[in-house]
Design a protein around this motif. Structure first.
Motif, PDB file in Angstrom:
ATOM      1  N   LEU A 147       0.826  -1.212   0.000  1.00 11.53           N
ATOM      2  CA  LEU A 147       0.000   0.000   0.000  1.00 11.53           C
ATOM      3  C   LEU A 147       0.856   1.255   0.000  1.00 11.53           C
ATOM      4  O   LEU A 147       0.545   2.247  -0.678  1.00 11.53           O
ATOM      5  CB  LEU A 147      -0.927  -0.004   1.224  1.00 11.53           C
ATOM      6  CG  LEU A 147      -2.081  -1.018   1.199  1.00 11.53           C
ATOM      7  CD1 LEU A 147      -2.825  -1.016   2.525  1.00 11.53           C
ATOM      8  CD2 LEU A 147      -3.041  -0.684   0.053  1.00 11.53           C
ATOM      9  N   LEU A 148       1.960   1.199   0.784  1.00 15.26           N
ATOM     10  CA  LEU A 148       2.844   2.360   0.819  1.00 15.26           C
ATOM     11  C   LEU A 148       3.506   2.588  -0.532  1.00 15.26           C
ATOM     12  O   LEU A 148       3.587   3.728  -1.021  1.00 15.26           O
ATOM     13  CB  LEU A 148       3.916   2.148   1.903  1.00 15.26           C
ATOM     14  CG  LEU A 148       4.913   3.305   2.079  1.00 15.26           C
ATOM     15  CD1 LEU A 148       4.189   4.580   2.457  1.00 15.26           C
ATOM     16  CD2 LEU A 148       5.964   2.943   3.126  1.00 15.26           C
ATOM     17  N   ASP A 149       3.963   1.457  -1.154  1.00 17.16           N
ATOM     18  CA  ASP A 149       4.567   1.577  -2.489  1.00 17.16           C
ATOM     19  C   ASP A 149       3.558   2.120  -3.498  1.00 17.16           C
ATOM     20  O   ASP A 149       3.881   2.976  -4.329  1.00 17.16           O
ATOM     21  CB  ASP A 149       5.084   0.210  -2.963  1.00 17.16           C
ATOM     22  CG  ASP A 149       6.291  -0.244  -2.155  1.00 17.16           C
ATOM     23  OD1 ASP A 149       6.914   0.613  -1.494  1.00 17.16           O
ATOM     24  OD2 ASP A 149       6.598  -1.459  -2.189  1.00 17.16           O
ATOM     25  N   LEU A 150       2.328   1.609  -3.439  1.00 19.54           N
ATOM     26  CA  LEU A 150       1.283   2.071  -4.360  1.00 19.54           C
ATOM     27  C   LEU A 150       0.977   3.551  -4.144  1.00 19.54           C
ATOM     28  O   LEU A 150       0.815   4.316  -5.102  1.00 19.54           O
ATOM     29  CB  LEU A 150       0.012   1.232  -4.158  1.00 19.54           C
ATOM     30  CG  LEU A 150      -1.169   1.570  -5.076  1.00 19.54           C
ATOM     31  CD1 LEU A 150      -0.768   1.382  -6.535  1.00 19.54           C
ATOM     32  CD2 LEU A 150      -2.375   0.703  -4.738  1.00 19.54           C
ATOM     33  N   SER A 151       0.943   3.943  -2.853  1.00 23.63           N
ATOM     34  CA  SER A 151       0.694   5.354  -2.552  1.00 23.63           C
ATOM     35  C   SER A 151       1.818   6.229  -3.100  1.00 23.63           C
ATOM     36  O   SER A 151       1.566   7.292  -3.676  1.00 23.63           O
ATOM     37  CB  SER A 151       0.560   5.540  -1.041  1.00 23.63           C
ATOM     38  OG  SER A 151       0.386   6.912  -0.721  1.00 23.63           O
ATOM     39  N   ASN A 152       3.071   5.744  -2.921  1.00 22.38           N
ATOM     40  CA  ASN A 152       4.201   6.507  -3.454  1.00 22.38           C
ATOM     41  C   ASN A 152       4.151   6.606  -4.983  1.00 22.38           C
ATOM     42  O   ASN A 152       4.434   7.663  -5.568  1.00 22.38           O
ATOM     43  CB  ASN A 152       5.519   5.853  -3.030  1.00 22.38           C
ATOM     44  CG  ASN A 152       5.777   5.993  -1.533  1.00 22.38           C
ATOM     45  OD1 ASN A 152       5.260   6.922  -0.903  1.00 22.38           O
ATOM     46  ND2 ASN A 152       6.550   5.077  -0.968  1.00 22.38           N
TER      47      ASN A 152
END
Length: 267
Positions: A79-84
């Motif tokens: 999720l963090l990677d996708l948000s980034n």
């Protein structure tokens, strides 16, 4: 097996507490009945098997808990990677939008400059590009400068400023020797010279017109005017010759009719 199935069905968070409690209960109860039901070897064997099952269940529970934690951590990282990535894409879109707006402004400015340049070119072309002119029965191309200078000389003549008009037409003929206006300019030059009593100059101007443009519309009139100038300088013989040529070369012209009358008076 019943205990094992029930353990696997319990929530991961409660597995360790339940296993520990079960082990203590079994350990407490076992000494009271072990010697009555089994021998020492069998009792030890049963305890070992029980402990192995408890350990296996505990390890499975811990593995499940760890797997759940790992999965949760992986999901959080994803999720963090996708948000980034989303933020990066937003930043890239904003950059491209700004670049597109900048390019649109530059294209608009280039189009405006090109339009200004083309307008300037067209304006300069209008100042030098020849246009069609119809004058005294002749059709030809003339530059704006030619047209302006000829019409300027004609305007001076209309004001009856004959000497100034003669100078203007003389300048025109010198400046534009191959102009389509030349024949008409020579005709009006001779008339302006005649009006200012420069008869010899008038004769030369009209003679040049007759010689260079024998079929021009103004040629018969120029011959009649030349004969008048010859009369003024007392060249009656030259005047009769000019009038005879006029009648022979242009018999149907109005100037020829006038020439016949003057010939009758000169003889």
């Amino acid at each position: 097996m019943a205990n094992s199935i029930s353990l696997n069905n319990k929530p991961a968070g409660c597995s360790m507490r339940w296993i520990g409690a079960s082990a203590l209960a079994l350990a407490a109860l076992w000494p009271m009945h072990a010697h009555a039901l089994f021998g020492d070897d069998e009792a030890r064997k049963a305890i070992i098997e029980l402990r192995q099952k408890v350990d296996a269940n505990r390890q499975a529970s811990e593995a499940a808990d760890q797997e759940a934690r790992d999965a949760g951590a992986a999901d959080r990282r994803s999720l963090l990677d996708l948000s980034n990535q989303i933020e990066q894409l937003r930043a890239e879109i904003a950059r491209l939008r700004g670049l597109n707006e900048q390019l649109a402004r530059e294209v608009s400015e280039l189009q405006r400059q090109q339009k200004d340049v083309q307008s300037g070119i067209n304006e300069r072309l209008k100042q030098v590009e020849p246009t069609k002119v119809v004058l005294d029965g002749a059709e030809f191309l003339a530059t704006p400068a030619e047209k302006k200078d000829f019409e300027g000389a004609m305007e001076v003549l209309r004001r009856s400023e004959f000497e100034a008009a003669a100078q203007a037409f003389t300048s025109f003929v010198r400046r534009y020797p191959d102009s389509g206006y030349t024949a008409s300019a020579l005709y009006w030059l001779g008339n302006a010279q005649y009006a200012s009593r420069a008869y010899k100059d008038a004769i030369e101007s009209h003679k040049r017109l007759v010689s260079q443009f024998p079929q021009h519309l103004r040629t018969p009139e120029a011959m009649l005017a030349m004969a008048n100038s010859q009369v003024e300088v007392k060249d009656s013989k030259g005047a009769r010759r000019t009038l005879d040529d006029l009648v022979k070369l242009h018999p149907q012209s109005e100037a020829a009719a006038a020439a016949r009358e003057r010939l009758a008076r000169l003889r």
